[in-house]
Write an enzyme that holds these catalytic residues in place. Structure first.
Site, PDB file in Angstrom:
ATOM      1  CB  ILE A  69      50.354  21.769  16.902  1.00 46.92           C
ATOM      2  CG1 ILE A  69      51.722  22.517  17.234  1.00 46.92           C
ATOM      3  CG2 ILE A  69      49.283  22.873  17.017  1.00 46.92           C
ATOM      4  CD1 ILE A  69      52.278  23.528  16.681  1.00 46.92           C
ATOM      5  CD  GLN A  82      46.089  20.053  23.820  1.00 47.98           C
ATOM      6  OE1 GLN A  82      46.823  18.991  24.068  1.00 47.98           O
ATOM      7  NE2 GLN A  82      45.400  21.016  24.603  1.00 47.98           N
ATOM      8  CD  GLU A  83      44.684  23.633  18.411  1.00 54.24           C
ATOM      9  OE1 GLU A  83      43.688  23.585  18.919  1.00 54.24           O
ATOM     10  OE2 GLU A  83      45.166  25.054  18.228  1.00 54.24           O
ATOM     11  CB  SER A  84      41.524  18.139  16.131  1.00 53.59           C
ATOM     12  OG  SER A  84      42.645  17.554  15.128  1.00 53.59           O
ATOM     13  CE1 TYR A 136      48.857  27.276  15.131  1.00 54.77           C
ATOM     14  CE2 TYR A 136      47.496  26.256  16.904  1.00 54.77           C
ATOM     15  CZ  TYR A 136      47.712  26.476  15.436  1.00 54.77           C
ATOM     16  OH  TYR A 136      47.254  25.518  14.628  1.00 54.77           O
TER      17      TYR A 136
END
Length: 490
Positions: A312, A315-317, A386
């Site tokens: 996660i 993928q986010e940052s 999310y």
């Protein structure tokens, strides 16, 4: 007269004894258990397979893999326990299968076509794959079979690919290739990736599961038509277990089990592409080691696989603690200010706080989902919530239900999410417009990163094995001091 009577009595006794013996022998033969009865009597289904990401491996949570999951469902159908046995190579696998007292079947991503296939029997097929010629990016691309002449080629010994090359050699006698029983598909792809060999042949599903580890490998061309994978059973005329296997596979296809397993293991393998694969391999080596301990700590505290949390975060940052978006979300887990406050995060740019807050938020979302959603779908739904929010996810679930689909299966609900961006659909929902297509991609990407992390951190891939494999394993490879963290913007 008496002598004649005695003689007749002896003859009658002999005939009676012979008849009883033959009768008992016949009963004994008739009572010999069939292959299916032996499995049911022992209470164990012994299955031989290969250790690879496309078939069977072990992670922190135990045994997993496409073939393992399918075999486990078959064992459950029979009401017996599953016992997995691994083979060193394909020749060993077929030898184990043919040996007296050996495993009941082989489930190892097998394609009929070996030269000695007469010694085994194959089930109905359950997954179509295409044999492909693999070359190294930057080298001249072969485009037809005759281009294989003069190349350094290696394939798995005893494989259907070896049989294909043997047939091609009849047409082009100058063709040369090596067969090895000391390698697996991962090794062959690594050898192409680093230039140790020019070409190899693998099936499309094996490449899909492994290509991300070796970003230099490319498909040159398809080497023949698509063909089906099948389970192998020992030769002979006992069809009891084979009939049960075929009935199970046919039912698995009809009822959607095979499609769900395909979605779980292969439905998200094409989302990275070359640039994404190469970049992720670099970041595994250079960035993740800095934050791995934080992910592990959060995973332990929240009873959640740390690798899913790390996926996660990537993928986010891209594992950048100073990442910032135009919408105001910040940090390694890209938290909104509101979410950060709710999760007790005082500094979103602190990587430890961000990981703890984002992980806590994800687990909270997952716990609030309806109990009717079970794993692994539960985690995929939590990822979607999310990203898009629970309200929009619920709209998509209701839409799926109206379409006659299963609102508790990610495979069905993900088909509905893109509709949330289309007015003719979102106008009928409670919460309106949402970029549902982006959410589908978000979940696909996280799942792919999670799969990679799961494979490269499995228990048996340690020490010298990692070095030999060429995989970028966090916590083993040293961080390069000149790594550029970037400007923190996406």
């Amino acid at each position: 007269m008496f002598a004649l009577t005695a003689y007749r009595l002896r003859c009658a006794a002999w005939l009676l004894a012979t008849g009883i013996f033959l009768l008992l022998a016949g009963c004994s033969e008739a009572k010999a258990p069939t292959a299916l009865e032996r499995v049911q009597k022992e209470g164990v289904l012994r299955v031989v397979t290969r250790n690879s990401p496309a078939t069977y491996f072990q992670d922190r949570n135990g045994e997993t893999g496409f073939e393992y999951e399918l075999a486990k469902r078959f064992a459950e159908r029979l009401g017996v326990e599953l016992k997995i046995e691994t083979a060193d190579n394909l020749d060993d696998l077929y030898a184990q299968l043919s040996r007296a007292g050996g495993p009941a079947l082989a489930a190892a991503g097998l394609t009929p076509g070996r030269q000695d296939d007469a010694s085994v029997r194959y089930s109905h097929t359950y997954l179509d794959v295409t044999p492909q010629v693999i070359y190294r990016n930057g080298q001249q691309r072969p485009t037809r079979p005759e281009d294989l002449v003069g190349k350094r080629i290696m394939v798995l010994k005893g494989s259907s690919h070896a049989a294909q090359l043997a047939e091609l050699k009849k047409q082009y006698p100058e063709l040369k290739y090596d067969e090895s029983d000391a390698v697996e598909v991962v090794d062959l792809l690594r050898m192409v990736d680093v230039g140790d060999i020019d070409l190899t042949l693998v099936d499309s599903n094996e490449l899909a599961m492994n290509q991300v580890y070796f970003p230099n490998v490319r498909v040159a061309f398809d080497f023949g038509e698509a063909r089906g994978l099948a389970w192998a059973l020992p030769g002979g005329d006992d069809d009891s277990l084979m009939n049960e296997v075929n009935a199970f596979l046919d039912q698995a296809k009809k009822e959607g089990l095979l499609q769900r397993l395909k979605d779980r293991y292969y439905g998200h393998v094409d989302v990275l592409g070359y640039v994404g694969a190469y970049t992720f391999a670099q970041h595994l080596q250079q960035r993740l080691p800095r934050y791995e301990s934080h992910f592990k700590q959060s995973g332990k505290q929240l009873d959640t696989d740390w690798r899913l949390l790390a996926a996660i975060g990537y993928q986010e940052s891209l594992w950048q603690p100073s990442a910032t978006s135009k919408t105001g979300v910040r940090g390694l887990m890209m938290l909104t200010n509101r979410t950060a406050q709710a999760m007790g995060v005082s500094n979103r740019l602190d990587p430890k706080q961000s990981i703890q807050g984002g992980s806590k938020y994800f687990v909270q979302i997952r716990s609030e989902l309806p109990e009717s959603i079970r794993e692994p779908d539960r985690s995929w739904f939590a990822l979607a919530a999310y990203n898009i929010g629970g309200a929009h996810l619920e709209d998509a679930r209701k839409m799926a239900e109206k379409e006659g689909l299963n609102p508790n299966k990610w495979l069905d609900v993900k088909k509905m999410l893109p509709r949330l961006a289309q007015k003719r659909w979102y106008a009928k929902t409670r919460y309106g417009y949402a970029r549902g297509g982006e959410t589908v991609h978000f979940v696909q990407n996280v799942r792919r990163y999670y799969d990679i992390l799961t494979w490269v951190t499995q228990p048996q891939m340690e020490g010298s094995q990692i070095a030999e494999s060429g995989l970028h394993l966090p916590g083993v490879n040293k961080t390069r001091p000149d790594d550029d963290e970037g400007d923190g913007k996406l």
